[in-house]
Write an enzyme that holds these catalytic residues in place. Structure first.
Site, PDB file in Angstrom:
ATOM      1  N   SER A   1     -95.928 -19.456  -8.582  1.00 56.22           N
ATOM      2  CA  SER A   1     -97.354 -19.504  -8.253  1.00 56.22           C
ATOM      3  C   SER A   1     -97.607 -20.363  -7.019  1.00 56.22           C
ATOM      4  CB  SER A   1     -98.146 -20.070  -9.433  1.00 56.22           C
ATOM      5  OG  SER A   1     -98.113 -19.199 -10.526  1.00 56.22           O
TER       6      SER A   1
ATOM      7  N   ASP B   1    -108.476 -18.805  -6.523  1.00 55.50           N
ATOM      8  CA  ASP B   1    -107.252 -19.446  -7.014  1.00 55.50           C
ATOM      9  C   ASP B   1    -106.431 -20.018  -5.865  1.00 55.50           C
ATOM     10  OD1 ASP B   1    -105.498 -20.418  -8.886  1.00 55.50           O
ATOM     11  OD2 ASP B   1    -104.343 -18.577  -9.066  1.00 55.50           O
TER      12      ASP B   1
ATOM     13  N   HIS C   1    -104.653 -23.120  -9.732  1.00 55.41           N
ATOM     14  CA  HIS C   1    -104.210 -23.404 -11.102  1.00 55.41           C
ATOM     15  C   HIS C   1    -102.949 -24.266 -11.148  1.00 55.41           C
ATOM     16  CE1 HIS C   1    -101.581 -19.720 -10.667  1.00 55.41           C
ATOM     17  NE2 HIS C   1    -100.770 -20.471 -11.367  1.00 55.41           N
TER      18      HIS C   1
END
Length: 366
Positions: free
Chosen positions: A212, A134, A104
């Site tokens: 992230s 992911d 992402h």
């Protein structure tokens, strides 16, 4: 005599009042620190502090900032001339210049740039993405100097309560360290692709936007997970962060480097929503239909009879493990792998039977 006593008392009272009023001025005159204070000596840092400092100094050079810009916006240059569409963290995976981050972080970007811990900014190319996990891999283009690849650990033997460390770029603030513990194991995390990541690690080490794709580390400085998401009403750290387990990362990343993609193991069925099974009081995976030509269809698995309104096959276990929901089945499919056979226990018309079905890559055309 009385007048003299009164005068003396008055003088004393006035002197006391003057001293009281003038005390701050006297203190300021006599005690104000108008020159640098002397530095107090301290003892050695605590062993735990030294260990954390050592961990950060060893691992942080391998942690990078990943910034992607959307199509039409031009390459990202870190100088504010182009909009920063997406920003996250990554880590050096190997000596060839591959960087691991979240899908992402780079999804939908046309240009990717990576800032190394040294400050060098290097263009990157996306070589593979795995939306089901992911995860994504970016290859650095002709970097001048590469830090050492991050040390890889295992997530199979993690324990709730052991120390956990996060290094990343929260809110774009690079090389930030946060500490905590592993709060829980074997969490499940939905992805944008509709599947779930299994065995996810939960931590209370601060994870914020920008972290992230960064590393979750154990006290030895080994990678034990890739931070991916938080639960927070405000969008900032609330003490519940999640990381993709490193055992999954270590399986998926080599596939991305070699092929640019990761096979999606399946048997070619459409499963009913878990809420439907719950409402009907059925424990297992209800097959709505088996896709024509799929391994499921070839093995004789049946879906719901729409005309009669009857339930067909319900998968109750796979490889001897209960399948209470679809994610239990996909876990076993991934464990078996594409090209192998999986043993399924099914229930049809209150009768149980066993069938072997070949696992195929359902992301590829038949």
């Amino acid at each position: 005599m009385r007048d003299r006593f009164s005068r003396v008392a008055t003088v004393i009272l006035i002197a006391l009042l003057a001293a009281l009023v003038g005390q701050p001025y006297i203190d300021r005159l006599l005690f104000a620190a108008t020159s640098p204070r002397a530095v107090a000596a301290r003892s050695y840092l605590a062993e735990s502090e030294r260990a954390t400092i050592n961990l950060f100094e060893r691992v942080s050079p391998s942690v990078v900032q990943v910034v992607g810009s959307a199509a039409g916006s031009g390459p990202t240059d870190f100088e504010g001339e182009q909009p920063r569409e997406q920003s996250g963290t990554g880590m050096i995976w190997d000596a060839a210049g591959h960087v691991v981050t979240n899908n992402h972080v780079v999804n939908g970007t046309a240009h990717v740039a990576v800032r190394l811990a040294s400050g060098d900014v290097v263009p990157g190319t996306i070589v593979g993405t795995a939306p089901n996990y992911d995860l994504a891999v970016v290859r650095l283009q002709n970097p001048r100097r590469l830090p050492a690849p991050i040390t890889v650990g295992s997530s199979a033997d993690l324990k709730v309560g052991q120390a956990a460390f996060v290094i990343g770029n929260p809110f774009g603030l690079d090389q930030s360290l946060s500490t905590g513990v592993i709060s829980a194991l074997k969490r499940r995390l939905p992805t944008g692709s509709g599947r779930e990541i299994g065995n996810v690690v939960q931590t209370d080490a601060a994870v914020n936007p920008g972290n992230s794709g960064g590393p979750l580390l154990d006290s030895a400085g080994r990678l034990i997970g890739v931070t991916t998401a938080i639960i927070s009403p405000s969008g900032s750290n609330a003490g519940i962060g999640f990381a993709i387990p490193v055992d999954t990362v270590n399986r998926v990343v080599p596939e991305l480097i070699k092929y640019g993609r990761v096979p999606t193991p399946g048997i070619g069925i459409v499963a009913a929503n878990e809420a439907v099974a719950t409402r009907l009081g059925i424990e297992g995976v209800i097959i709505v239909r088996a896709l024509p030509g799929s391994p499921a269809a070839k093995s004789g698995l049946r879906g719901i009879d729409q005309a009669a309104g009857e339930i067909g096959d319900v998968i109750v276990s796979a490889n001897g493990q209960p399948t209470r929901r679809l994610s239990d089945l996909t876990d076993q499919l991934e464990a078996v792998g594409v090209g192998q056979e999986i043993e399924l226990s099914i229930r049809r018309n209150n009768r149980s039977s066993t069938v072997r079905v070949r696992v195929q890559d359902i992301s590829q055309p038949s």
